[in-house]
Design a protein around this motif. Structure first.
Motif, PDB file in Angstrom:
ATOM      1  N   LEU A 147      -3.802   5.028  -2.305  1.00 16.24           N
ATOM      2  CA  LEU A 147      -2.940   5.925  -3.080  1.00 16.24           C
ATOM      3  C   LEU A 147      -1.503   5.404  -3.099  1.00 16.24           C
ATOM      4  N   LEU A 148      -1.125   4.683  -2.053  1.00 16.11           N
ATOM      5  CA  LEU A 148       0.245   4.167  -1.958  1.00 16.11           C
ATOM      6  C   LEU A 148       0.508   3.060  -2.983  1.00 16.11           C
ATOM      7  N   MET A 149      -0.556   2.490  -3.534  1.00 17.97           N
ATOM      8  CA  MET A 149      -0.397   1.444  -4.550  1.00 17.97           C
ATOM      9  C   MET A 149       0.257   2.000  -5.824  1.00 17.97           C
ATOM     10  N   GLN A 150       0.265   3.340  -5.961  1.00 15.96           N
ATOM     11  CA  GLN A 150       0.850   3.965  -7.146  1.00 15.96           C
ATOM     12  C   GLN A 150       2.343   4.225  -6.987  1.00 15.96           C
ATOM     13  N   ALA A 151       2.891   3.940  -5.816  1.00 17.09           N
ATOM     14  CA  ALA A 151       4.318   4.169  -5.575  1.00 17.09           C
ATOM     15  C   ALA A 151       5.161   3.178  -6.370  1.00 17.09           C
ATOM     16  N   LYS A 152       6.397   3.562  -6.630  1.00 16.20           N
ATOM     17  CA  LYS A 152       7.274   2.670  -7.387  1.00 16.20           C
ATOM     18  C   LYS A 152       7.722   1.497  -6.516  1.00 16.20           C
ATOM     19  N   GLU A 153       8.194   0.458  -7.171  1.00 15.96           N
ATOM     20  CA  GLU A 153       8.637  -0.742  -6.458  1.00 15.96           C
ATOM     21  C   GLU A 153       9.779  -0.395  -5.503  1.00 15.96           C
ATOM     22  N   ASN A 154       9.742  -0.997  -4.327  1.00 14.62           N
ATOM     23  CA  ASN A 154      10.760  -0.823  -3.286  1.00 14.62           C
ATOM     24  C   ASN A 154      10.721   0.543  -2.606  1.00 14.62           C
ATOM     25  N   CYS A 155       9.637   1.294  -2.818  1.00 16.72           N
ATOM     26  CA  CYS A 155       9.464   2.534  -2.060  1.00 16.72           C
ATOM     27  C   CYS A 155       9.308   2.174  -0.575  1.00 16.72           C
ATOM     28  N   GLU A 156       9.902   2.963   0.298  1.00 23.19           N
ATOM     29  CA  GLU A 156       9.813   2.715   1.744  1.00 23.19           C
ATOM     30  C   GLU A 156       8.597   3.446   2.305  1.00 23.19           C
ATOM     31  N   PHE A 157       7.740   2.713   3.019  1.00 27.78           N
ATOM     32  CA  PHE A 157       6.554   3.305   3.629  1.00 27.78           C
ATOM     33  C   PHE A 157       6.753   3.425   5.136  1.00 27.78           C
ATOM     34  N   ILE A 158       6.456   4.591   5.683  1.00 26.02           N
ATOM     35  CA  ILE A 158       6.543   4.818   7.126  1.00 26.02           C
ATOM     36  C   ILE A 158       5.196   5.362   7.589  1.00 26.02           C
ATOM     37  N   TYR A 159       4.502   4.600   8.436  1.00 27.18           N
ATOM     38  CA  TYR A 159       3.205   5.044   8.936  1.00 27.18           C
ATOM     39  C   TYR A 159       3.415   6.011  10.091  1.00 27.18           C
ATOM     40  N   SER A 160       2.902   7.220   9.924  1.00 29.64           N
ATOM     41  CA  SER A 160       3.071   8.244  10.961  1.00 29.64           C
ATOM     42  C   SER A 160       1.724   8.733  11.460  1.00 29.64           C
ATOM     43  N   GLY A 161       0.706   7.887  11.291  1.00 27.55           N
ATOM     44  CA  GLY A 161      -0.652   8.295  11.635  1.00 27.55           C
ATOM     45  C   GLY A 161      -0.869   8.476  13.118  1.00 27.55           C
ATOM     46  N   LYS A 162      -1.827   9.327  13.409  1.00 31.06           N
ATOM     47  CA  LYS A 162      -2.184   9.598  14.793  1.00 31.06           C
ATOM     48  C   LYS A 162      -3.597   9.107  15.050  1.00 31.06           C
TER      49      LYS A 162
END
Length: 483
Positions: free
Chosen positions: A44-59
């Motif tokens: 789903l993150l592939m649909q984000a705009k260019e240079n969007c910041e991703f922060i993994y907060s998974g548990k």
């Protein structure tokens, strides 16, 4: 002072990419920052705009990547920087998603926010296993229950008597570890030991896996088969309907886990069709187009014009508009290098076709990306953009590859193969190991030749280089393997 941003607390749905809501997808495409969890489909993150910041907060069960207090603080901090922030969670954010705690923190800091509901896995995974959670002949009540809590032993403290005697269908979330405890308590509080139970792992994905039993047998069966989370435990007589209604697992490509090599940014028809047929598909790598800002050549000098990709069509017409050139200045013979390019040209009112073999290359202008293969030596080239691997997505691919067990690789072109191998090397993966013991499908001789130089694995080529022919061949092979 900078204006405050806004936070969207979004439910990403259970895994199938098409089960996210329209409003949830809209938030993803607008986000400047996305904090995402483990239990959503990372694609789903592939649909984000260019240079969007991703922060993994998974548990994970054995460790926390980010503590909840840190997540709350980040949501506030990023919003105070004036950014659109998306907190993306698997399923629905209000069902064991701690959305209440995060919303409270945002309200306390006077940050504007919206809660965007999602489809929760207790309902979706059951539906994809062929089980409606309610039915007038079987179940008039349904409950979702956490299978672990914050106590020292992690065993949930709930009203077992009320649950066992008052609810027809019960969905326990992430309950594999506490399965013996759950079954014992339900039986001890009045639920018959022969009550049907089903475990659904990776619900709604092509790799969905199920295990059926009863309250008396399911814990031992799960131990024997080493059944693991992420999984839903569904308890109730309604589980019996699965025998009649199991629709998803009957799809022709169900269970297949496929990697599709990519070299462009346009939507893949092959990937969409494979998913519709029940397969898990990872498109690799993620690409981005770096615009080239050259001056358009004198179009009147050419008789023929060839567009190498849909992206080049968009870029070319944007330049025409920017330079205020009349569309009638385009050469009279317009061609597309693929069906996608031809379809894109039609959107601009240009009825293009495939290019014939007897073209005079001296009067041919090819519009395309900088790294295009120069087939026509004497033709003139105009570069609209350069395709670049987007390394921002490498951590996301690491997660995808960890969870998946890829058994097939589709290679549409030699360029796609080269791009895929370059990305694999950049991610510190050995290219030969990457392809080892996988079924390889190439769309033509060029892609087959490029692939065979690197691996001894068997390569299959469809009779015609079309998506439909490839899918027909893969379905036929799958049927042979399961006989």
């Amino acid at each position: 002072m900078m204006n405050k941003g806004k936070v969207f607390l979004v439910g990403a749905g259970p895994g199938d990419l098409k089960l996210i809501t329209v409003k949830g997808m809209d938030a993803i495409t607008k986000a400047d920052v996305i904090l995402y969890d483990r239990l959503l489909n990372p694609q789903l993150l592939m649909q984000a705009k260019e240079n969007c910041e991703f922060i993994y907060s998974g548990k994970l069960p054995d460790r926390h990547i980010l503590r909840q207090e840190t997540i709350n603080r980040l949501l506030v901090e990023k919003a105070l920087e004036g950014k659109i922030v998306v907190r993306l969670k698997g399923g629905d954010p209000s069902v064991f998603g701690r959305v209440g705690e995060e919303a409270e923190e945002l309200a306390l800091n006077e940050i504007e926010y919206e809660i965007v509901p999602g489809i929760t896995s207790g309902i979706a995974a059951a539906a994809y296993a062929g089980i409606p959670v309610t039915h007038r002949n079987y179940a008039g009540s349904f409950a979702v229950v956490t299978a672990h809590d914050q106590s020292a032993d992690g065993k949930p403290s709930i009203n077992w008597a009320g649950l066992a005697q008052g609810v027809d269908t019960i969905a326990f979330y992430m309950g594999i570890k506490n399965l013996p405890f759950i079954c014992e308590n339900l039986i001890a509080n009045g639920k018959p030991s022969e009550t049907p139970v089903i475990l659904i792992q990776w619900g709604t994905y092509g790799r969905q896996k199920t295990l059926e039993g009863t309250l008396a047998t399911i814990a031992e069966l799960a131990k024997e088969q080493q059944f693991l989370n992420p999984a839903i435990t569904l308890v109730g007589e309604i589980v019996k309907l699965r025998e009649k209604l199991n629709w998803f697992e009957k799809k022709p490509m169900y269970g297949r886990q496929i990697l599709l090599a990519r070299s462009g940014v346009t939507e893949s028809r092959i990937a969409n069709k494979l998913r519709d047929l029940g397969a898990d598909v990872i498109e690799f790598p993620k690409m981005k187009a770096k615009k080239e800002r050259a001056e358009l050549p004198n179009l009147s000098e050419y008789i023929d014009i060839l567009f190498s990709s849909p992206e080049s069509v968009d870029d070319f017409f944007a330049l025409l508009k920017e330079e205020k050139l009349d569309i009638r200045s385009i050469p009279r013979n317009v061609y597309g290098a693929s069906s996608k390019s031809i379809a894109k040209l039609a959107q601009f009112g240009i009825m293009a076709s495939n290019m014939p073999n007897d073209i005079d290359p001296n009067q041919l202008l090819i519009i395309g990306e900088k790294n295009i293969e120069q087939v026509y030596e004497n033709a003139h080239y105009f570069y609209t953009h350069e395709m670049i691997i987007d390394e921002n997505y490498f951590p996301i691919y690491n997660r995808l590859f960890e969870d998946a067990a890829i058994e097939s690789v589709i290679i549409p072109s030699s360029t796609a193969f080269t791009t895929m191998m370059t990305a694999a090397k950049k991610m510190n993966m050995d290219p030969v190991s990457f392809l080892k013991e996988k079924m390889l499908y190439c769309m033509g001789k060029k892609s087959s030749n490029a692939t065979s130089k690197l691996t001894n694995e068997q390569i299959t080529i469809p009779e015609k280089p079309t998506a439909d022919e490839l899918l027909h061949m893969m379905i036929s092979q799958g049927e042979e393997l399961t006989r």
